[in-house]
Scaffold this active site. Structure first.
Site, PDB file in Angstrom:
ATOM      1  CG  ASN A   7     -11.329 -59.688  38.996  1.00  0.00           C
ATOM      2  OD1 ASN A   7     -10.537 -59.891  38.065  1.00  0.00           O
ATOM      3  ND2 ASN A   7     -12.637 -59.721  38.830  1.00  0.00           N
ATOM      4  CD1 TRP A   8      -5.514 -56.205  39.652  1.00  0.00           C
ATOM      5  CD2 TRP A   8      -3.912 -55.909  38.114  1.00  0.00           C
ATOM      6  NE1 TRP A   8      -4.456 -55.574  40.261  1.00  0.00           N
ATOM      7  CE2 TRP A   8      -3.464 -55.391  39.340  1.00  0.00           C
ATOM      8  CE3 TRP A   8      -3.069 -55.862  37.010  1.00  0.00           C
ATOM      9  CZ2 TRP A   8      -2.207 -54.800  39.479  1.00  0.00           C
ATOM     10  CZ3 TRP A   8      -1.813 -55.279  37.153  1.00  0.00           C
ATOM     11  CH2 TRP A   8      -1.381 -54.750  38.371  1.00  0.00           C
ATOM     12  CE  LYS A   9     -13.949 -56.311  37.781  1.00  0.00           C
ATOM     13  NZ  LYS A   9     -15.327 -55.919  37.797  1.00  0.00           N
ATOM     14  CG  HIS A  85     -16.115 -62.107  38.044  1.00  0.00           C
ATOM     15  ND1 HIS A  85     -16.738 -61.155  37.282  1.00  0.00           N
ATOM     16  CD2 HIS A  85     -15.648 -61.473  39.149  1.00  0.00           C
ATOM     17  CE1 HIS A  85     -16.654 -59.983  37.906  1.00  0.00           C
ATOM     18  NE2 HIS A  85     -15.991 -60.154  39.039  1.00  0.00           N
ATOM     19  N   GLY A 161     -18.774 -52.945  40.736  1.00  0.00           N
ATOM     20  CA  GLY A 161     -18.363 -51.812  39.902  1.00  0.00           C
ATOM     21  C   GLY A 161     -19.358 -50.660  39.921  1.00  0.00           C
ATOM     22  CB  SER A 197     -18.664 -51.285  45.579  1.00  0.00           C
ATOM     23  OG  SER A 197     -19.226 -51.276  44.281  1.00  0.00           O
TER      24      SER A 197
HETATM   25  C1  PEP Z   1     -15.222 -57.787  41.031  1.00  0.00           C
HETATM   26  O1  PEP Z   1     -15.279 -57.573  39.827  1.00  0.00           O
HETATM   27  O2  PEP Z   1     -14.984 -58.932  41.457  1.00  0.00           O
HETATM   28  C2  PEP Z   1     -15.445 -56.663  41.938  1.00  0.00           C
HETATM   29  C3  PEP Z   1     -15.622 -56.930  43.210  1.00  0.00           C
HETATM   30  O3  PEP Z   1     -15.419 -55.429  41.368  1.00  0.00           O
HETATM   31  P1  PEP Z   1     -15.505 -54.017  42.150  1.00  0.00           P
HETATM   32  O4  PEP Z   1     -14.689 -54.119  43.399  1.00  0.00           O
HETATM   33  O5  PEP Z   1     -14.938 -53.027  41.173  1.00  0.00           O
HETATM   34  O6  PEP Z   1     -16.955 -53.783  42.443  1.00  0.00           O
END
Ligand code: PEP
Length: 235
Positions: A7-9, A85, A161, A197
């Site tokens: 997921n690049w956001k 999300h 995150g 994470s």
């Molecule tokens: C996400 O935003 O879907 C996510 C899993 O982020 P991260 O891996 O950075 O915690």
């Protein structure tokens, strides 16, 4: 075979995506790789890597300035879309009801929704984790879904995150509940991803937990040096 979704956001450019696709194309892996990228990059030629969007309108078409419909996403060649999300639930007010409508639009246009459910820190501390997960699945999945056209992502919202991850036992308990709920809904075998994470150093351990069919990766999906070790950590 595991599903590894990135997921690049709101990050990256087309140039970054082309480089990532090039780097991933050299990998030998049986895992299914999906990159969920901003709308502007959806039509990028991606070879064997599948492309997905990160949100979709709950409406089919019309006067909804700034929104993008499922038909438009499908028109780019993308095959997946993240729905519900935690950031869309937090910043855009998405509820299970909205998520179900968005997912129904995705299905009606041949897209596979990756439906996210998970508890906030407040809900966790109030002992509501299981209730939030179960209602998230029951209320967010459209009635016309089948096991082979949806993906569920369990994302504990407090861990996204944050560099925090639940214990193996917590992940197993959540995923077992989701698998049981899906079975009761007639969706036995729909894949369930874990997200929050995930990195190269914990991906194999997480994916060895019972009922974990893959991972949804945010920050560590942006650079191939971080993403490739996750993909290659399991067969
Ligand atoms: C996400 O935003 O879907 C996510 C899993 O982020 P991260 O891996 O950075 O915690």
């Amino acid at each position: 075979m595991k599903i590894i979704a990135g997921n690049w956001k709101m990050n990256g450019t087309k140039e970054n995506l082309i480089k990532m696709i090039h780097d991933l194309s050299e990998l030998s892996t049986e895992n299914k790789i999906i990159l969920c990228v901003p709308f502007t990059m959806l039509d990028t030629d991606s070879g064997k890597i599948s492309i997905g969007a990160q949100d979709v309108s709950q409406h089919a078409h019309g006067a909804y300035t700034g929104e993008v419909s499922a038909k438009m996403i499908a028109d780019t060649g993308a095959k997946y879309v993240i729905v519900g999300h935690s950031e869309c639930r937090q910043y855009h007010g998405d509820t299970n009801d909205t998520v179900r409508k968005k997912s129904a639009q995705a299905l009606a246009n041949g897209l596979t929704p990756i439906i996210c459910v998970g508890e906030t820190m407040d809900e966790k501390q109030a002992g509501k984790t299981m209730e939030i997960i179960e209602s998230g699945v029951r209320e967010s999945v459209p009635t016309d879904a089948s096991a082979d056209n949806i993906i569920i992502a369990y994302e504990p919202r407090w861990a996204i995150g944050a560099g925090l991850t639940p214990t193996r036992e917590e992940i197993a308990t959540a995923h077992t509940l989701i698998a049981k709920t899906l079975t009761e809904m007639g969706l036995d075998g729909a894949p369930v991803l874990y997200g929050a994470s995930v990195k190269g150093s914990n991906a194999a351990d997480i994916m060895s937990v019972t009922n974990v069919n893959g991972v949804l990766v945010g920050g560590a999906s942006l650079k191939s040096d971080d993403f490739i070790p996750i993909i290659t950590s399991v067969k």
